[in-house]
Scaffold this motif. Structure first.
Motif, PDB file in Angstrom:
ATOM      1  N   PHE A  26     -33.286  52.698  70.674  1.00  0.00           N
ATOM      2  CA  PHE A  26     -33.833  53.739  69.805  1.00  0.00           C
ATOM      3  C   PHE A  26     -34.602  53.104  68.654  1.00  0.00           C
ATOM      4  N   HIS A  51     -36.687  54.138  65.331  1.00  0.00           N
ATOM      5  CA  HIS A  51     -37.013  55.267  64.468  1.00  0.00           C
ATOM      6  C   HIS A  51     -38.447  55.122  64.003  1.00  0.00           C
ATOM      7  N   ALA A  62     -40.311  57.032  62.244  1.00  0.00           N
ATOM      8  CA  ALA A  62     -40.638  57.436  60.870  1.00  0.00           C
ATOM      9  C   ALA A  62     -40.450  56.285  59.905  1.00  0.00           C
ATOM     10  N   PRO A 118     -46.617  75.445  56.686  1.00  0.00           N
ATOM     11  CA  PRO A 118     -46.476  76.763  56.050  1.00  0.00           C
ATOM     12  C   PRO A 118     -47.162  76.879  54.700  1.00  0.00           C
ATOM     13  N   ASN A 167     -39.011  60.691  71.539  1.00  0.00           N
ATOM     14  CA  ASN A 167     -38.571  59.509  70.809  1.00  0.00           C
ATOM     15  C   ASN A 167     -37.277  59.738  70.037  1.00  0.00           C
ATOM     16  N   ALA A 168     -36.610  60.846  70.332  1.00  0.00           N
ATOM     17  CA  ALA A 168     -35.359  61.100  69.627  1.00  0.00           C
ATOM     18  C   ALA A 168     -34.251  60.259  70.240  1.00  0.00           C
ATOM     19  N   ASP A 169     -33.240  59.997  69.444  1.00  0.00           N
ATOM     20  CA  ASP A 169     -32.063  59.308  69.955  1.00  0.00           C
ATOM     21  C   ASP A 169     -31.199  60.349  70.648  1.00  0.00           C
ATOM     22  N   GLY A 214     -31.026  65.034  61.304  1.00  0.00           N
ATOM     23  CA  GLY A 214     -32.291  64.694  60.664  1.00  0.00           C
ATOM     24  C   GLY A 214     -32.763  63.308  61.039  1.00  0.00           C
ATOM     25  N   TRP A 215     -31.836  62.383  61.131  1.00  0.00           N
ATOM     26  CA  TRP A 215     -32.202  61.001  61.432  1.00  0.00           C
ATOM     27  C   TRP A 215     -32.643  60.850  62.882  1.00  0.00           C
ATOM     28  N   SER A 216     -31.861  61.437  63.788  1.00  0.00           N
ATOM     29  CA  SER A 216     -32.115  61.161  65.197  1.00  0.00           C
ATOM     30  C   SER A 216     -33.311  61.940  65.730  1.00  0.00           C
ATOM     31  N   ASN A 238     -36.150  61.751  64.709  1.00  0.00           N
ATOM     32  CA  ASN A 238     -37.283  60.843  64.652  1.00  0.00           C
ATOM     33  C   ASN A 238     -38.530  61.539  64.111  1.00  0.00           C
ATOM     34  N   SER A 239     -38.313  62.396  63.138  1.00  0.00           N
ATOM     35  CA  SER A 239     -39.441  63.082  62.534  1.00  0.00           C
ATOM     36  C   SER A 239     -39.338  62.916  61.036  1.00  0.00           C
ATOM     37  N   LYS A 240     -40.503  62.796  60.381  1.00  0.00           N
ATOM     38  CA  LYS A 240     -40.460  62.483  58.956  1.00  0.00           C
ATOM     39  C   LYS A 240     -39.925  63.652  58.138  1.00  0.00           C
ATOM     40  N   TYR A 241     -40.336  64.834  58.518  1.00  0.00           N
ATOM     41  CA  TYR A 241     -39.852  66.011  57.797  1.00  0.00           C
ATOM     42  C   TYR A 241     -38.332  66.108  57.916  1.00  0.00           C
ATOM     43  N   LEU A 292     -36.252  63.766  58.500  1.00  0.00           N
ATOM     44  CA  LEU A 292     -35.604  62.676  57.774  1.00  0.00           C
ATOM     45  C   LEU A 292     -35.498  63.006  56.285  1.00  0.00           C
ATOM     46  N   ILE A 293     -36.614  63.487  55.709  1.00  0.00           N
ATOM     47  CA  ILE A 293     -36.583  63.822  54.287  1.00  0.00           C
ATOM     48  C   ILE A 293     -35.562  64.933  54.038  1.00  0.00           C
ATOM     49  N   LEU A 344     -40.919  71.349  53.889  1.00  0.00           N
ATOM     50  CA  LEU A 344     -40.580  70.470  55.012  1.00  0.00           C
ATOM     51  C   LEU A 344     -40.545  71.242  56.328  1.00  0.00           C
ATOM     52  N   THR A 345     -41.301  72.286  56.419  1.00  0.00           N
ATOM     53  CA  THR A 345     -41.306  73.187  57.588  1.00  0.00           C
ATOM     54  C   THR A 345     -39.906  73.730  57.860  1.00  0.00           C
TER      55      THR A 345
END
Lengths: 376, 153, 362
Positions: free
Chosen positions: A5, A7, A9, A27, C96-98, C153-155, C157-160, C162-163, C244-245
């Motif tokens: 895996f 990451h 990001a 949005p 790309n997610a875990d 949020g971590w897995s 694999n998206s920035k939004y 994660l934040i 963050l959508t």
């Protein structure tokens, strides 16, 4: 078996900034706009706008259209102040042809422009509050905006894009109910305006989120050409209605709202106060609409004499300038629209640096960008 | 300041300029003298043109031109600055971004749609169109067979 | 006043006796566990669905709208229809997610919320687990949910995401302190952590009245902090749909998204139930001093109704928060906790200890 895996990001970004794409589908960009935002944790390092997702080439299209046809395209730029955009082209054409329209036309144009401004500011108010996480104001504002749109529908036939102007006057006369309904609307709106103030303006969370955020000085506002409420929030007296009065604005008493703080809250207050000023203007005109024809006599084919013509108007977002270069034909040689939002967009990076992501959204809301106006 | 006074100021600056009066005072200068005149107009105490309203890029078929609408927030007078004999083969004008920051986006827009390159511009990229786009749509000789349909009257 | 509706102990005991008479002890225990589990799952889902419906109606009421009104009477079955839709939706697999963590996260969140739900005392004798450290258990288990949110949020694999997850982590860890301290304040007064005992102690008056000033302070802190802990507006920074959508659950779809959604609402229910239990006497009716007739009428209302009314009233308050206020910024959120709520709670613990020591409570 499962691949290792990685990451994406954060992979390989140690010591680097996190770069996120806000938009084209997001949005809070109020349209198809893309901001590439560099972040350091929650703090914004830089904002890089990417426009053009809905660029329709209006300026190019205008070169092959006659002047009455152009008007219908201008609706589609700043769709929230469609009437004022129409007015700009009509005024430019009338100025080029040396036609002085009657007072009746001027009065009606001014009243509808001010109603349009209120409707536009209401939509801004609702979406700015929604950007900041308060959803309820959205419905309050839309409830009242609907009342204005009903008035428009009755008179112009359109609810969003009116195309009510034509060179030399208006498309048709006002509806017999127009004056009555506008006069009903004014006290109604005053009452609900109090509600807005109670719900949002005085809210501590709201004030903490906006005060001192997104500071824009007067000098910066002038240098970047930030006009309209955003410029006036920085103390830049840029109201075209005062600087170069057009239509009936020289006949009415109203104040140019100026705040010197230059933060998001000042921009918010300017728009809120402006709504009340618009009401004042409407109140002065609505009872005094003179009798007469709603359109001046024009030639069947409008040909502008050779030359260059400028017309400034104050839309809900700032100074719109129509620049027509005519070579004497029935179609313009070149048309340029100076859209207020393009200039306003250019300060986005400047004022949202070193603010939080949430502030970036609030700043975007307080600048009130309309994306089709940027892209044209 | 009235148009006559403005005219005198421009003449005093010693720039070879064609001055005419239309809606606003119009000063036409060669493109290589444009930046100097613009800077003088901005810095001169009497004119103080501190607010650039718009820049229009024009295709005059034989050459390119740029039109600047300037105004002063203190004196509230307007002036149109024009240049029209920009070489078609290699259109280059000096950028005025260092005088008015708002010019940055306006010049990028002109570069994108009209194809005039601005010297000393901090970020000369296309504004609306994709980097891979061929041609500049606002030019009069721009052909796009799939998207522009010739109108028949 | 000893009908079944007023005391479930007898009913439960007789059911237990029937089971144990007809099979071996082991089988009876296993069967009972299974039945209780199924009943709780059903109630959990039903309350969750009803809460979603209630929230929509409350929000519509505040926003001068009608809310759902097409599916069933007054739109009552709207959420069921939505739930079926969510069940049928595709579970999108993120390239790309875990995979493992991505699928695990919603379960951690829902298990955490389900475990806390188990301790809620609905009425006398109607409680899943009555631990002698009930309050402590709720505190411990509810903070497990943040692990699920962080993982989700971590897995993704998206920035939004994660934040959003990082925000949520910072937020829940901070506000856990204030929730804990305000509960500790009340535990000083009650002297026990067992929820059923806490309620029994309030038969002669709710703790909010008994503990007066320190109890009131801790109630206010508890309401603010727990709203933040369950990630609801104005503290919904982890989701922050305009920034963050959708925050940590941006990449989730179908039933996994439904898990996040459901657990959010159930956490709200558990928090309200806990506040109702600790401060407002749980299922104890409202008694006022020597008003015999009034007290008698209040006694007549079944405890389970009391309990549900109290928790729904508190939930209404939490909903009002969400639909009235704009969202806070992350630094303001943390400032509120570390600069205001935490010092006040610490002071409040001392104040309560002093009050209890001096026997100044009623």
């Amino acid at each position: 078996m499962a691949e290792e895996f990685v990451h994406l990001a954060v992979a390989g970004t140690e010591g680097q900034d996190l770069e996120i794409n806000m938009g084209p589908q997001h949005p809070s960009t109020h349209g198809v706009m893309r901001f590439v935002v560099k972040l350091k944790g929650e703090v914004v390092e830089s904002v890089q706008p990417h426009c053009g997702y809905i660029h329709r080439g209006i300026e190019k299209m205008c070169e092959s259209l006659s002047y009455p046809q152009i008007i219908h395209l201008t609706d589609r730029m700043d769709y929230l102040s469609a009437h004022i955009n129409n007015e700009a082209v009509c005024l430019a054409v009338e100025k080029a042809l040396n036609i002085e329209v009657s007072d009746r036309i001027k009065y009606i144009r001014t009243i509808i422009a001010e109603l349009n401004r209120i409707a536009s500011h209401l939509l801004w108010w609702s979406s700015m509050c929604m950007d900041m996480g308060a959803v309820t104001p959205y419905f309050y504002a839309f409830r009242d905006r609907e009342k204005i749109l009903d008035i428009f529908e009755e008179t112009t036939g359109g609810r969003l894009l009116y195309s009510y102007n034509c060179p030399g006057g208006l498309m048709n006369d006002i509806h017999p109910n127009f004056q009555k309904r506008v006069k009903e609307f004014i006290p109604y709106f005053r009452k609900s305006f109090k509600e807005y103030d109670e719900l949002v303006t005085g809210n501590v969370i709201f004030q903490n989120r906006t005060m001192g955020i997104g500071l824009l000085t007067r000098e910066q506002a002038i240098a970047y050409g930030v006009t309209g409420p955003a410029g006036r929030g920085s103390g830049f007296a840029c109201d075209v209605r005062k600087r170069a009065p057009y239509s009936a604005y020289d006949k009415v008493q109203f104040n140019e709202i100026l705040y010197n703080e230059g933060d998001s809250f000042a921009r918010y207050k300017v728009r809120m106060d402006e709504m009340l000023e618009s009401l004042k203007i409407i109140e002065q005109l609505i009872d005094n609409i003179p009798e007469g024809s709603y359109v001046e006599k024009m030639k069947a084919v409008i040909k502008l004499p050779e030359g260059e013509y400028f017309q400034q108007v104050e839309t809900a977002r700032g100074e719109l300038v129509v620049h027509i270069i005519s070579d004497g034909n029935k179609t313009p040689y070149r048309v340029k629209f100076r859209s207020p939002c393009l200039s306003t967009l250019s300060v986005m990076d400047l004022i949202s640096r070193n603010q939080k992501i949430a502030d970036l959204i609030a700043i975007g809301g307080s600048l009130d960008l309309v994306i089709p106006d940027i892209d044209r | 300041m009235t148009n006559q006074q403005l005219e005198e100021v421009v003449k005093r600056l010693g720039v070879e300029a064609v001055i005419s009066e239309a809606q606003f005072l119009t000063v036409e200068v060669p493109f290589d003298k444009l930046f100097d005149l613009a800077r003088n107009l901005k810095e001169n105490e009497q004119t103080q043109m501190d607010y650039l309203i718009l820049i229009t890029g024009v295709d005059y078929v034989s050459s390119f031109g740029c039109t600047y609408l300037l105004t002063s927030t203190t004196h509230n007078h307007y002036m149109v600055l024009k240049t029209r004999n920009i070489d078609k083969a290699n259109p280059r004008v000096d950028s005025v971004t260092s005088l008015w920051q708002t010019a940055e986006y306006h010049e990028r827009e002109i570069y994108d749609l009209m194809g005039i390159t601005f010297n000393n511009h901090p970020d000369m990229r296309r504004m609306f169109l994709d980097e891979s786009w061929v041609g500049h749509p606002l030019r009069k000789d721009y052909v796009d067979e799939s998207n522009i349909i010739e109108r028949k009257y | 006043m000893q009908g079944v509706l007023y005391d479930f102990t007898g009913l439960i005991q007789s059911i237990d006796a029937v089971f144990r008479a007809s099979m071996s002890d082991l089988w009876a225990t296993v069967l009972e566990y299974a039945i209780i589990g199924i009943i709780y799952l059903v109630i959990y889902a039903l309350i969750g669905l009803f809460l979603v419906y209630a929230e929509r109606k409350v929000c519509a009421f505040i926003q001068v709208r009608l809310g759902p009104n097409r599916v069933g009477p007054k739109g009552f079955f709207q959420t069921i229809a939505d739930f079926i839709k969510l069940l049928l939706k595709e579970n999108i697999k993120i390239k790309n997610a875990d995979g493992v963590l991505f699928n695990l996260a919603p379960f951690i969140v829902i298990v955490a919320s389900f475990l806390t739900f188990g301790t809620v005392p609905f009425a006398k004798g109607l409680q899943g687990i009555d631990l002698n450290i009930g309050v402590f258990f709720i505190m411990a288990v509810s903070s497990m949910g943040v692990v699920g949110i962080l993982l989700g949020g971590w897995s993704s694999n998206s920035k939004y995401s994660l934040i959003g997850a990082m925000r949520s982590g910072a937020q829940i860890v901070s506000y856990e302190l204030s929730v804990g301290l305000s509960l500790v304040t009340m535990v000083i007064l009650t002297g026990t952590m067992q929820l059923s005992q806490i309620i029994e102690l309030q038969s002669d008056g709710w703790f909010i009245f008994k503990g007066h000033i320190p109890a009131l302070i801790s109630l206010i802190i508890m309401m603010i902090a727990s709203t933040a802990e369950i990630n609801r507006g104005p503290f919904d920074l982890a989701e922050a749909e305009s920034e963050l959508t959708a925050g940590y659950h941006t990449e989730y779809s179908g039933i996994k998204f439904a898990f996040f959604y459901l657990s959010e609402y159930m956490n709200m229910f558990v928090v309200s139930a806990l506040v109702a239990t600790v401060f407002f006497g749980g299922w104890m009716p409202l008694h006022i001093g020597s008003w015999q007739a009034f007290n008698h009428i209040m006694d007549f209302i079944p405890p389970i109704i009391w309990f549900i009314l109290k928790s729904f009233a508190l939930m209404y308050v939490i909903m009002l928060f969400k639909w009235t206020f704009p969202r806070l910024r992350i630094d303001q959120l943390l400032k509120l906790e570390w600069q205001y709520l935490l010092p006040i709670s610490l002071f409040n613990v001392l104040l309560m200890a002093f009050v209890v020591y001096m026997k100044w409570y009623f």
